[in-house]
Design a protein around this motif. Structure first.
Motif, short mmCIF file in Angstrom:
data_model
loop_
_atom_site.label_atom_id
_atom_site.label_comp_id
_atom_site.label_asym_id
_atom_site.label_seq_id
_atom_site.Cartn_x
_atom_site.Cartn_y
_atom_site.Cartn_z
N VAL A 37 0.84 -1.19 0.00
CA VAL A 37 0.00 0.00 0.00
C VAL A 37 0.88 1.24 0.00
O VAL A 37 1.79 1.36 0.82
N THR A 38 0.61 2.15 -0.93
CA THR A 38 1.34 3.41 -1.01
C THR A 38 0.34 4.57 -0.99
O THR A 38 -0.66 4.53 -1.70
N LEU B 223 4.84 0.63 6.51
CA LEU B 223 3.91 1.06 7.56
C LEU B 223 2.46 0.98 7.09
O LEU B 223 1.61 0.41 7.78
N THR B 224 2.16 1.58 5.93
CA THR B 224 0.77 1.59 5.47
C THR B 224 0.27 0.18 5.21
O THR B 224 -0.89 -0.14 5.52
N THR B 225 1.12 -0.67 4.67
CA THR B 225 0.70 -2.04 4.37
C THR B 225 0.38 -2.81 5.64
O THR B 225 -0.68 -3.45 5.75
N ILE B 226 1.26 -2.74 6.63
CA ILE B 226 1.00 -3.52 7.85
C ILE B 226 -0.16 -2.93 8.64
O ILE B 226 -0.94 -3.67 9.25
N MET B 227 -0.33 -1.61 8.62
CA MET B 227 -1.45 -1.02 9.34
C MET B 227 -2.78 -1.41 8.70
O MET B 227 -3.76 -1.66 9.41
N LEU B 228 -2.82 -1.47 7.38
CA LEU B 228 -4.06 -1.92 6.73
C LEU B 228 -4.36 -3.36 7.10
O LEU B 228 -5.51 -3.71 7.39
N LYS B 229 -3.35 -4.20 7.11
CA LYS B 229 -3.55 -5.60 7.50
C LYS B 229 -4.08 -5.70 8.94
O LYS B 229 -5.06 -6.41 9.22
#
Length: 284
Positions: free
Chosen positions: A107-108, A128-134
């Protein structure tokens, strides 16, 4: 307190809480807990029926030079602290739980993840954005709790939550500081006594900018110069970036005519420290 390591078990545990009528507050952490993170847990505890805390160091967010990559873990200590703070659920996943084989999605947030921290640590903010979305998708919280210390992360995640129509309230809590003004951070444990004294130049720089702003200074160049001088006065400090940016777009400013942020990142020895100060607004 339930300690959960699998995504499936987490979903089941949270569903039980929701069926019981509890709103869920979520505090994501890397572990290595300090009182700044625990203050988020206390805020979540006061505002929700169920508090979920994750402890996970994301390999896609932190590289070999980052403080998180070589700090010692103490899971039993973290669990004891979270039990004392009355967290209901603690999520301790392995890497392959959150990044299973053939995981391809990243995610960007365009325009926000390539500057400041993103420029200094390539890939960090996309991680950060990828793991937070998960994590938010797994937990499904009513409220997500973060500290003002991570101002750029907050700007990015607020935009991500809005753009993806995610039904979660982002709650930003004040930065917790030591007696000399240094923000609490897991990285502080790496500083020697001499380095710890030297690190005080970081909050000094931010205070100097805030003092000048409060006295009426609106030139971003002058505010950056105040911070630069404070960092330069400490021989052990090496600046990474010194910024006066718009509080929403993170664009560098010429004049602070609306909500702004003074942001500084420095190296003290092998330890990298970053902090910020809101200008023209209250922050958290």
């Amino acid at each position: 307190m339930e300690v959960i390591r699998s995504a499936a078990d987490l979903r089941v545990a949270i569903l039980k809480r929701r069926i019981g009528g509890d709103a869920v507050g979520f505090v994501p952490t890397m572990g290595m807990l300090h009182d700044g993170q625990l203050s988020l847990v206390r805020r979540a505890r006061a505002e929700n029926g169920c508090v979920v805390v994750s402890c996970f160091t994301n390999p896609h967010e932190f590289g070999a030079l980052d403080e998180a990559s070589h700090l010692p873990r103490d899971e039993s200590r973290d669990l004891a602290l979270l039990e004392r703070e009355q967290a209901e659920i603690v999520f301790l996943p392995e890497v392959d739980t959150l990044y299973p084989p053939e995981d391809l999605t990243r995610v960007t947030v365009e325009g926000l993840t390539r500057q400041l921290e993103g420029a200094s640590r390539p890939g960090h903010l996309d991680g950060l954005t990828t793991i937070m979305l998960k994590l938010v998708n797994l937990v499904g919280p009513a409220r997500l709790y973060l500290g003002q210390k991570h101002a750029q992360q907050i700007v990015i995640l607020r935009r991500m939550l809005r753009d993806l129509f995610m039904n979660v309230d982002l709650v930003v809590c004040p930065t917790v500081r030591d007696s000399d003004g240094l923000a609490l951070s897991s990285a502080n444990a790496q500083l020697s006594i001499e380095e710890r004294h030297a690190a005080a130049c970081l909050p000094t720089a931010l205070r100097d900018a805030k003092k000048a702003y409060d006295a009426g200074e609106r030139s971003a160049e002058v505010l950056r110069a105040r911070m630069t001088d404070a960092i330069a006065a400490e021989p052990m400090a090496r600046p990474d970036y010194i910024s006066v940016a718009d509080a929403s777009s993170l664009a560098e400013l010429q004049r602070v005519s609306g909500p702004g942020l003074a942001l500084v990142a420095i190296w003290i020895g092998r330890t990298r420290l970053a902090d910020n100060e809101p200008l023209g607004w209250d922050g958290a």
